[in-house]
Design an enzyme around this catalytic site. Structure first.
Site, PDB file in Angstrom:
ATOM      1  N   GLU A   1       0.886  -1.167   0.000  1.00 57.27           N
ATOM      2  CA  GLU A   1       0.000   0.000   0.000  1.00 57.27           C
ATOM      3  C   GLU A   1       0.927   1.221   0.000  1.00 57.27           C
ATOM      4  OE1 GLU A   1      -2.004   2.681   0.352  1.00 57.27           O
ATOM      5  OE2 GLU A   1      -3.447   1.290   1.147  1.00 57.27           O
TER       6      GLU A   1
ATOM      7  N   CYS B   1      -1.921   9.206   2.184  1.00 52.04           N
ATOM      8  CA  CYS B   1      -1.659   8.731   0.818  1.00 52.04           C
ATOM      9  C   CYS B   1      -2.828   9.039  -0.119  1.00 52.04           C
ATOM     10  CB  CYS B   1      -1.331   7.241   0.818  1.00 52.04           C
ATOM     11  SG  CYS B   1      -2.501   6.278   1.760  1.00 52.04           S
TER      12      CYS B   1
HETATM   13  P1  NAD Z   1      10.531   6.628   3.947  1.00 49.19           P
HETATM   14  O1  NAD Z   1      10.345   6.082   2.594  1.00 49.19           O
HETATM   15  O2  NAD Z   1      11.907   6.782   4.497  1.00 49.19           O
HETATM   16  O3  NAD Z   1       9.728   5.761   5.036  1.00 49.19           O
HETATM   17  C1  NAD Z   1       8.364   5.435   4.871  1.00 49.19           C
HETATM   18  C2  NAD Z   1       8.044   4.311   5.864  1.00 49.19           C
HETATM   19  O4  NAD Z   1       8.774   3.165   5.485  1.00 49.19           O
HETATM   20  C3  NAD Z   1       8.454   4.592   7.303  1.00 49.19           C
HETATM   21  O5  NAD Z   1       7.432   4.161   8.156  1.00 49.19           O
HETATM   22  C4  NAD Z   1       9.718   3.776   7.530  1.00 49.19           C
HETATM   23  O6  NAD Z   1       9.782   3.246   8.853  1.00 49.19           O
HETATM   24  C5  NAD Z   1       9.535   2.646   6.563  1.00 49.19           C
HETATM   25  N1  NAD Z   1      10.800   2.189   6.019  1.00 49.19           N
HETATM   26  C6  NAD Z   1      11.800   2.923   5.505  1.00 49.19           C
HETATM   27  N2  NAD Z   1      12.796   2.141   5.071  1.00 49.19           N
HETATM   28  C7  NAD Z   1      12.430   0.859   5.316  1.00 49.19           C
HETATM   29  C8  NAD Z   1      13.032  -0.416   5.094  1.00 49.19           C
HETATM   30  N3  NAD Z   1      14.216  -0.552   4.496  1.00 49.19           N
HETATM   31  N4  NAD Z   1      12.347  -1.518   5.504  1.00 49.19           N
HETATM   32  C9  NAD Z   1      11.141  -1.412   6.081  1.00 49.19           C
HETATM   33  N5  NAD Z   1      10.516  -0.242   6.306  1.00 49.19           N
HETATM   34  C10 NAD Z   1      11.144   0.889   5.918  1.00 49.19           C
HETATM   35  O7  NAD Z   1       9.827   8.001   3.919  1.00 49.19           O
HETATM   36  P2  NAD Z   1       9.425   9.020   5.045  1.00 49.19           P
HETATM   37  O8  NAD Z   1      10.290  10.219   4.930  1.00 49.19           O
HETATM   38  O9  NAD Z   1       9.273   8.397   6.397  1.00 49.19           O
HETATM   39  O10 NAD Z   1       7.989   9.324   4.508  1.00 49.19           O
HETATM   40  C11 NAD Z   1       7.823  10.045   3.319  1.00 49.19           C
HETATM   41  C12 NAD Z   1       7.226   9.243   2.215  1.00 49.19           C
HETATM   42  O11 NAD Z   1       6.682   8.023   2.653  1.00 49.19           O
HETATM   43  C13 NAD Z   1       6.078  10.015   1.627  1.00 49.19           C
HETATM   44  O12 NAD Z   1       6.502  10.719   0.516  1.00 49.19           O
HETATM   45  C14 NAD Z   1       5.047   8.993   1.299  1.00 49.19           C
HETATM   46  O13 NAD Z   1       5.125   8.643  -0.053  1.00 49.19           O
HETATM   47  C15 NAD Z   1       5.422   7.777   2.067  1.00 49.19           C
HETATM   48  N6  NAD Z   1       4.451   7.409   3.094  1.00 49.19           N
HETATM   49  C16 NAD Z   1       3.320   6.821   2.658  1.00 49.19           C
HETATM   50  C17 NAD Z   1       2.366   6.443   3.563  1.00 49.19           C
HETATM   51  C18 NAD Z   1       1.087   5.805   3.099  1.00 49.19           C
HETATM   52  O14 NAD Z   1       0.121   5.830   3.830  1.00 49.19           O
HETATM   53  N7  NAD Z   1       1.072   5.180   1.918  1.00 49.19           N
HETATM   54  C19 NAD Z   1       2.570   6.674   4.911  1.00 49.19           C
HETATM   55  C20 NAD Z   1       3.768   7.273   5.333  1.00 49.19           C
HETATM   56  C21 NAD Z   1       4.718   7.625   4.396  1.00 49.19           C
END
Ligand code: NAD
Length: 478
Positions: free
Chosen positions: A248, A282
């Site tokens: 998702e 999202c």
């Molecule tokens: P990010 O991509 O660093 O992290 C997003 C999420 O993924 C965090 O909860 C983090 O703990 C997890 N994550 C990161 N690297 C991981 C890995 N290697 N293995 C497992 N989990 C991992 O981004 P961010 O700065 O925290 O958030 C920004 C972006 O994340 C946004 O631009 C958005 O697209 C996305 N986001 C989407 C949702 C959603 O509901 N779809 C929610 C939160 C963030």
């Protein structure tokens, strides 16, 4: 009022601490409010063993009994609504009343999926004589799940509900910024009598945890909510082991505003919805494509509503929008605004960080944004709306579909021919017309294109947590 909880891992039905921790920060004040225990290799090995043992018990527990535990846990969450909401506002920043609603939404996910647990029917395929073909739906196994920080309670709730209702066990790594929401869920299940090992909660460095859990044979499904970049990375890792995924991911929701709509109502509704959760959703409505005939009027109402948004500490009464969840979002938003303005966009309101303390950002409206601006392709994930004019519905649909994402899409129109065209042609997993609600516990939710794979919620929500087994049973040896 209760204080922020003492954070612990939950493995094999027991709470544990770790020596290594990370600070948890209140984004409204930048004060440290808690210490996140980081799971080490032994903790993860224990969680895997616990999930394996938990699966052996839970997969053979009657669906009705699973549902009973889920309903008891949901009832406990409802009685703890204020305490949980308090933790959520402290760690995430959202207004307290919105955090209270999130707790109820989380409970509703468990209640809906509890109902689905007893309705995950198989079927009998007519054949014979003397032979039955029976389709069974069986729980897939132990799930490794990863939930993000934007909804500290309802995001983990979705994954835990799907897994537990289906008869799976789960190891959830909740977001490091917002661990308390998931901890409250684990507490409720512990108190509701969930057998040890069915639900395991870990925290820590995301990459360390995912790269350790996903390749393990005990893990039979990877469920992730977060950015498309990380989703792709985890999908690649899972595919090396032929482990299925439920992804998702990001969205960049278009809103098509047709010339026949109630302009002020659509503008006010769109603008206030955009600022919900500080735009960190999202499904957040972001790219508004407005018919030329009503563009100026729409933009004025939209901007006025955005500028009037009450921004502040979510603990204060009357606040409509809290801070962003972390400093990364401030940097990202500032870069999107600067880039768009340099390329010719009109900044109608906002565009800057608010205070030096706390991660507050102004509700921001950009108009006439050229396609070359980064924000036209990349999800801003913050309180930033784009309002652009279009000459026709065809043009609006083409623009709506012009990004790699396809999660939520919205439209305002009273014309059924327009609505029909959008149902047929808009590339999105969820299309909402004259409403900005994209997902309920009873409706399937998920994306197309780079927005991910699979559905959560609705009847479809349990499908990914189950495998189909076809049994051919002849009455005599043939
Ligand atoms: P990010 O991509 O660093 O992290 C997003 C999420 O993924 C965090 O909860 C983090 O703990 C997890 N994550 C990161 N690297 C991981 C890995 N290697 N293995 C497992 N989990 C991992 O981004 P961010 O700065 O925290 O958030 C920004 C972006 O994340 C946004 O631009 C958005 O697209 C996305 N986001 C989407 C949702 C959603 O509901 N779809 C929610 C939160 C963030």
């Amino acid at each position: 009022m209760t204080s922020y909880p003492d954070l612990q891992l939950y493995i094999g039905g027991a709470w544990r601490t770790t020596t290594e921790t990370l600070p948890v920060v209140n984004p409204a004040t930048e004060e440290i409010i808690g210490h996140l225990p980081c799971a080490g290799q032994q903790d993860l090995d224990d969680a895997l063993a616990a999930a394996q043992a938990g699966f052996a018990i839970w997969s053979r527990t009657a669906p009705r009994d699973r549902a009973d535990v889920m309903l008891r846990a949901a009832a406990i969450m409802r009685t703890r609504q204020d305490e949980i909401a308090h933790s959520i506002t402290l760690e995430h920043g959202k207004p307290y009343q919105q955090a209270r609603l999130e707790v109820i939404r989380g409970a509703e996910f468990f209640e809906w999926d509890a109902g689905e647990a007893v309705r995950a029917y198989g079927r009998v395929i007519p054949s014979g004589p003397g032979i039955d073909y029976i389709v069974h739906h069986q729980p897939i196994g132990a799930v490794a799940a990863f939930s993000p920080w934007n909804f500290p309670m309802s995001q983990p709730a979705r994954k835990i509900a799907g897994a537990i209702a289906s008869g799976c066990s789960i190891i959830l790594k909740a977001a490091e910024e917002t661990p308390a929401g998931a901890m409250h869920i684990a507490r409720a299940f512990h108190d509701a009598g969930l057998p040890a090992g069915v639900l395991n909660l870990v925290f820590g460095i995301p990459a360390d945890i995912s790269s350790y859990l996903i390749p393990n044979d005990i893990i039979r499904l990877v469920a992730f909510t977060g950015s498309t970049t990380i989703g792709r990375h985890l999908t690649t890792m899972a595919s090396d082991h032929m482990t299925p995924v439920l992804m998702e991911l990001g969205g960049h929701a278009p809103v098509i505003v047709c010339e026949d709509t109630d302009v002020k109502a659509a503008a006010v509704s769109g603008s206030s919805r955009k600022m919900r959760n500080a735009g960190q959703v999202c499904t957040s409505p972001t790219r508004f494509f407005v018919h030329d005939q009503i563009f100026d009027e729409f933009l004025q109402h939209f901007t006025d509503r955005a500028a009037a948004t009450v921004v502040g500490n979510g603990m204060e009464r009357g606040v409509e929008m809290g801070p962003l969840a972390n400093h990364r979002r401030i940097t990202a938003l500032s870069e999107f605004v600067d880039d768009a303005r340099n390329k010719g966009a009109d900044l109608m309101t906002g565009g800057s960080r608010i205070n030096a303390k706390g991660y507050f950002f102004e509700p921001t409206v950009l108009a006439n944004v050229p396609d070359s601006a980064r924000v036209m392709q990349e999800e801003p994930f913050g309180p930033l709306a784009i309002v652009n004019p279009v000459g026709s519905l065809d043009e609006a649909i083409e623009r709506a579909n012009s990004v790699p994402y396809g999660l939520a899409a919205y439209a305002f129109t009273n014309r059924s021919d327009y609505a029909n065209q959008m149902v047929e042609r808009v590339e999105a997993g969820n299309l909402s017309i004259n409403t900005l609600e994209a997902s309920l516990p009873e409706t399937p939710f998920g994306g197309v294109k780079s927005s991910g794979y699979g559905r959560e919620g609705g009847t479809e929500g349990l499908h990914h947590y189950m495998v189909v087994k076809t049994v051919s049973h002849s009455y005599t040896i043939v």
